[in-house]
Design a protein around this motif. Structure first.
Motif, PDB file in Angstrom:
ATOM      1  N   HIS A   1     -13.378  14.424  -6.287  1.00 37.78           N
ATOM      2  CA  HIS A   1     -13.620  13.237  -5.482  1.00 37.78           C
ATOM      3  C   HIS A   1     -12.387  12.902  -4.659  1.00 37.78           C
ATOM      4  CE1 HIS A   1     -17.556  12.149  -6.815  1.00 37.78           C
ATOM      5  NE2 HIS A   1     -17.215  11.959  -8.065  1.00 37.78           N
ATOM      6  N   LEU A   2     -11.194  13.116  -5.237  1.00 41.11           N
ATOM      7  CA  LEU A   2      -9.942  12.716  -4.598  1.00 41.11           C
ATOM      8  C   LEU A   2      -8.833  13.608  -5.136  1.00 41.11           C
ATOM      9  CD1 LEU A   2      -8.851  10.389  -2.721  1.00 41.11           C
ATOM     10  CD2 LEU A   2      -8.266   9.159  -4.827  1.00 41.11           C
ATOM     11  N   ASN A   3      -7.959  14.084  -4.241  1.00 39.61           N
ATOM     12  CA  ASN A   3      -6.819  14.913  -4.659  1.00 39.61           C
ATOM     13  C   ASN A   3      -5.666  14.667  -3.690  1.00 39.61           C
ATOM     14  OD1 ASN A   3      -5.266  16.741  -6.075  1.00 39.61           O
ATOM     15  ND2 ASN A   3      -6.359  18.565  -5.351  1.00 39.61           N
ATOM     16  N   VAL A   4      -5.113  13.457  -3.749  1.00 40.48           N
ATOM     17  CA  VAL A   4      -4.050  13.063  -2.823  1.00 40.48           C
ATOM     18  C   VAL A   4      -2.787  13.861  -3.144  1.00 40.48           C
ATOM     19  CG1 VAL A   4      -2.614  11.166  -1.983  1.00 40.48           C
ATOM     20  CG2 VAL A   4      -4.997  10.737  -2.635  1.00 40.48           C
ATOM     21  N   GLY A   5      -2.313  14.638  -2.181  1.00 40.74           N
ATOM     22  CA  GLY A   5      -1.148  15.489  -2.369  1.00 40.74           C
ATOM     23  C   GLY A   5      -1.484  16.881  -2.853  1.00 40.74           C
ATOM     24  N   ASN A   6      -2.769  17.140  -3.140  1.00 40.35           N
ATOM     25  CA  ASN A   6      -3.220  18.455  -3.621  1.00 40.35           C
ATOM     26  C   ASN A   6      -2.433  18.923  -4.840  1.00 40.35           C
ATOM     27  OD1 ASN A   6      -5.241  18.928  -1.576  1.00 40.35           O
ATOM     28  ND2 ASN A   6      -3.574  19.287  -0.135  1.00 40.35           N
TER      29      ASN A   6
ATOM     30  N   ASN B   1       0.833  -1.189   0.000  1.00 34.02           N
ATOM     31  CA  ASN B   1       0.000   0.000   0.000  1.00 34.02           C
ATOM     32  C   ASN B   1       0.875   1.249   0.000  1.00 34.02           C
ATOM     33  OD1 ASN B   1      -2.248   1.694   0.155  1.00 34.02           O
ATOM     34  ND2 ASN B   1      -2.296   1.601   2.390  1.00 34.02           N
ATOM     35  N   HIS B   2       0.532   2.209  -0.885  1.00 36.69           N
ATOM     36  CA  HIS B   2       1.195   3.512  -0.915  1.00 36.69           C
ATOM     37  C   HIS B   2       0.139   4.567  -0.582  1.00 36.69           C
ATOM     38  CE1 HIS B   2       4.853   1.980  -3.016  1.00 36.69           C
ATOM     39  NE2 HIS B   2       3.990   1.139  -3.561  1.00 36.69           N
ATOM     40  N   PRO B   3      -0.108   4.856   0.682  1.00 39.35           N
ATOM     41  CA  PRO B   3      -1.219   5.729   1.054  1.00 39.35           C
ATOM     42  C   PRO B   3      -1.065   7.174   0.594  1.00 39.35           C
ATOM     43  CG  PRO B   3       0.118   5.198   2.972  1.00 39.35           C
ATOM     44  CD  PRO B   3       0.592   4.314   1.869  1.00 39.35           C
ATOM     45  N   LYS B   4       0.149   7.599   0.249  1.00 37.77           N
ATOM     46  CA  LYS B   4       0.374   8.976  -0.187  1.00 37.77           C
ATOM     47  C   LYS B   4       0.611   9.075  -1.689  1.00 37.77           C
ATOM     48  CE  LYS B   4       0.205  10.390   4.089  1.00 37.77           C
ATOM     49  NZ  LYS B   4      -0.917  11.187   4.592  1.00 37.77           N
ATOM     50  N   GLN B   5       0.255   8.025  -2.437  1.00 37.52           N
ATOM     51  CA  GLN B   5       0.469   8.001  -3.882  1.00 37.52           C
ATOM     52  C   GLN B   5      -0.291   9.157  -4.545  1.00 37.52           C
ATOM     53  OE1 GLN B   5       2.470   5.655  -4.985  1.00 37.52           O
ATOM     54  NE2 GLN B   5       2.039   5.123  -7.084  1.00 37.52           N
ATOM     55  N   PRO B   6       0.417  10.027  -5.308  1.00 33.74           N
ATOM     56  CA  PRO B   6      -0.265  11.158  -5.933  1.00 33.74           C
ATOM     57  C   PRO B   6      -1.364  10.696  -6.887  1.00 33.74           C
ATOM     58  CG  PRO B   6       2.118  11.453  -6.001  1.00 33.74           C
ATOM     59  CD  PRO B   6       1.879  10.049  -5.556  1.00 33.74           C
ATOM     60  N   MET B   7      -2.560  11.246  -6.706  1.00 32.63           N
ATOM     61  CA  MET B   7      -3.691  10.890  -7.556  1.00 32.63           C
ATOM     62  C   MET B   7      -4.776  11.946  -7.432  1.00 32.63           C
ATOM     63  SD  MET B   7      -6.004   7.408  -7.578  1.00 32.63           S
ATOM     64  CE  MET B   7      -7.189   7.129  -8.899  1.00 32.63           C
ATOM     65  N   ALA B   8      -5.434  12.228  -8.555  1.00 29.11           N
ATOM     66  CA  ALA B   8      -6.576  13.145  -8.542  1.00 29.11           C
ATOM     67  C   ALA B   8      -7.702  12.537  -9.363  1.00 29.11           C
ATOM     68  CB  ALA B   8      -6.187  14.502  -9.108  1.00 29.11           C
ATOM     69  N   LEU B   9      -8.907  12.628  -8.835  1.00 29.97           N
ATOM     70  CA  LEU B   9     -10.119  12.123  -9.488  1.00 29.97           C
ATOM     71  C   LEU B   9     -11.126  13.270  -9.503  1.00 29.97           C
ATOM     72  CD1 LEU B   9     -11.987   9.935 -10.599  1.00 29.97           C
ATOM     73  CD2 LEU B   9     -12.315   9.099  -8.268  1.00 29.97           C
ATOM     74  N   LEU B  10     -11.438  13.787 -10.713  1.00 24.57           N
ATOM     75  CA  LEU B  10     -12.211  15.013 -10.855  1.00 24.57           C
ATOM     76  C   LEU B  10     -13.477  14.797 -11.681  1.00 24.57           C
ATOM     77  CD1 LEU B  10     -10.067  16.721  -9.479  1.00 24.57           C
ATOM     78  CD2 LEU B  10      -8.907  15.574 -11.403  1.00 24.57           C
ATOM     79  N   TYR B  11     -14.420  15.716 -11.534  1.00 22.65           N
ATOM     80  CA  TYR B  11     -15.607  15.742 -12.377  1.00 22.65           C
ATOM     81  C   TYR B  11     -16.007  17.197 -12.612  1.00 22.65           C
ATOM     82  CZ  TYR B  11     -18.157  16.459  -7.971  1.00 22.65           C
ATOM     83  OH  TYR B  11     -18.590  16.943  -6.770  1.00 22.65           O
ATOM     84  N   SER B  12     -16.833  17.429 -13.626  1.00 20.65           N
ATOM     85  CA  SER B  12     -17.223  18.796 -13.977  1.00 20.65           C
ATOM     86  C   SER B  12     -18.487  19.208 -13.227  1.00 20.65           C
ATOM     87  CB  SER B  12     -17.452  18.928 -15.488  1.00 20.65           C
ATOM     88  OG  SER B  12     -18.489  18.075 -15.918  1.00 20.65           O
ATOM     89  N   ASN B  13     -18.441  20.398 -12.653  1.00 19.99           N
ATOM     90  CA  ASN B  13     -19.626  21.021 -12.086  1.00 19.99           C
ATOM     91  C   ASN B  13     -20.286  21.906 -13.142  1.00 19.99           C
ATOM     92  OD1 ASN B  13     -19.762  20.127  -9.312  1.00 19.99           O
ATOM     93  ND2 ASN B  13     -17.900  21.321  -8.938  1.00 19.99           N
ATOM     94  N   SER B  14     -21.540  22.227 -12.940  1.00 16.92           N
ATOM     95  CA  SER B  14     -22.255  23.101 -13.857  1.00 16.92           C
ATOM     96  C   SER B  14     -21.518  24.426 -14.017  1.00 16.92           C
ATOM     97  CB  SER B  14     -23.674  23.352 -13.338  1.00 16.92           C
ATOM     98  OG  SER B  14     -24.371  24.226 -14.184  1.00 16.92           O
ATOM     99  N   GLY B  15     -21.265  24.817 -15.257  1.00 13.33           N
ATOM    100  CA  GLY B  15     -20.603  26.086 -15.534  1.00 13.33           C
ATOM    101  C   GLY B  15     -19.102  26.007 -15.649  1.00 13.33           C
ATOM    102  N   ASP B  16     -18.505  24.868 -15.305  1.00 15.35           N
ATOM    103  CA  ASP B  16     -17.053  24.730 -15.472  1.00 15.35           C
ATOM    104  C   ASP B  16     -16.679  24.833 -16.948  1.00 15.35           C
ATOM    105  OD1 ASP B  16     -16.711  24.309 -12.774  1.00 15.35           O
ATOM    106  OD2 ASP B  16     -16.372  22.142 -12.929  1.00 15.35           O
TER     107      ASP B  16
END
Length: 204
Positions: free
Chosen positions: A95-100, A61-76
């Motif tokens: 949804h997820l932004n590990v490490g920002n 397990n790499h709990p600090k593994q860089p990862m981002a999971l995004l979706y579009s909001n209305s108007g983006d």
């Protein structure tokens, strides 16, 4: 005891110390149970942060593994009610932004370390501004240069599904983005990620 390990410390100046080490610990509290776990950790200046753990069966397990999971909001920019052409998508749903490493204001994912990164896109696209037979593409860009054309042809003026995955060899601080281009503007379905998402992650 319930754990043991090896730790190293370094003086960072002004009598401030930092540490890193290997920890071997008992996985649960059942007496006689020999299930153990190995952890590698380092301090972030305030507390120890586990960067790697391994189970006896080889599970890692790499709990600090860089990862981002995004979706579009209305108007983006790039959403179906704010279609774009020859412009960068900037999705603000997270949804997820590990490490920002992903910025909702710029739509950029900044690579924290050298390595291979994966980027993926999946969504229903609103094609109402395009005609059947016209082209469109979503480009994966690194530092604003095209890495990959993900090309498609319009076959409906309603909703059209598109999915792709690309892998990119990056240096630390490289910036990854999605760029929409075509015969006219188009946009991804918005709202909660049920209809489409963007992904960025560090592979190795």
């Amino acid at each position: 005891g319930s754990m043991s390990g090896i730790e190293g410390r370094v003086n960072c100046g002004n009598n401030q110390w930092s540490s890193a080490g290997i920890k071997f610990k008992k996985k649960n509290g059942t007496a006689g149970d020999k299930h153990t776990e190995l952890e590698l950790y380092a301090t972030d200046g305030y507390q120890n942060q586990t960067g790697f753990s391994m189970q006896p069966d080889g599970e890692v397990n790499h709990p600090k593994q860089p990862m981002a999971l995004l979706y579009s909001n209305s108007g983006d920019p790039g959403a179906s009610n704010n279609k774009i052409n020859n412009d960068y998508a900037r999705f603000t749903g997270v949804h997820l932004n590990v490490g920002n490493n992903y910025s909702t204001s710029t739509g950029k994912f900044t690579c924290p370390v050298d390595g291979v990164y994966g980027v993926a896109f999946t969504s229903n696209l609103n094609m109402s501004n395009l005609s059947v037979g016209q082209n469109m593409n979503i480009q994966t860009r690194r530092n604003q240069s095209i890495h990959m054309y993900n090309y498609n042809t319009t076959f409906t003026t309603g909703w059209q599904q598109m999915t792709f995955t690309n892998y990119i060899n990056c240096n630390a601080n490289d910036e990854l983005q999605f760029y929409f281009s075509g015969s006219s503007s188009f946009g991804a379905d918005q709202g909660s990620g049920q209809w489409g998402e963007l992904y960025f992650w560090w592979v190795q």
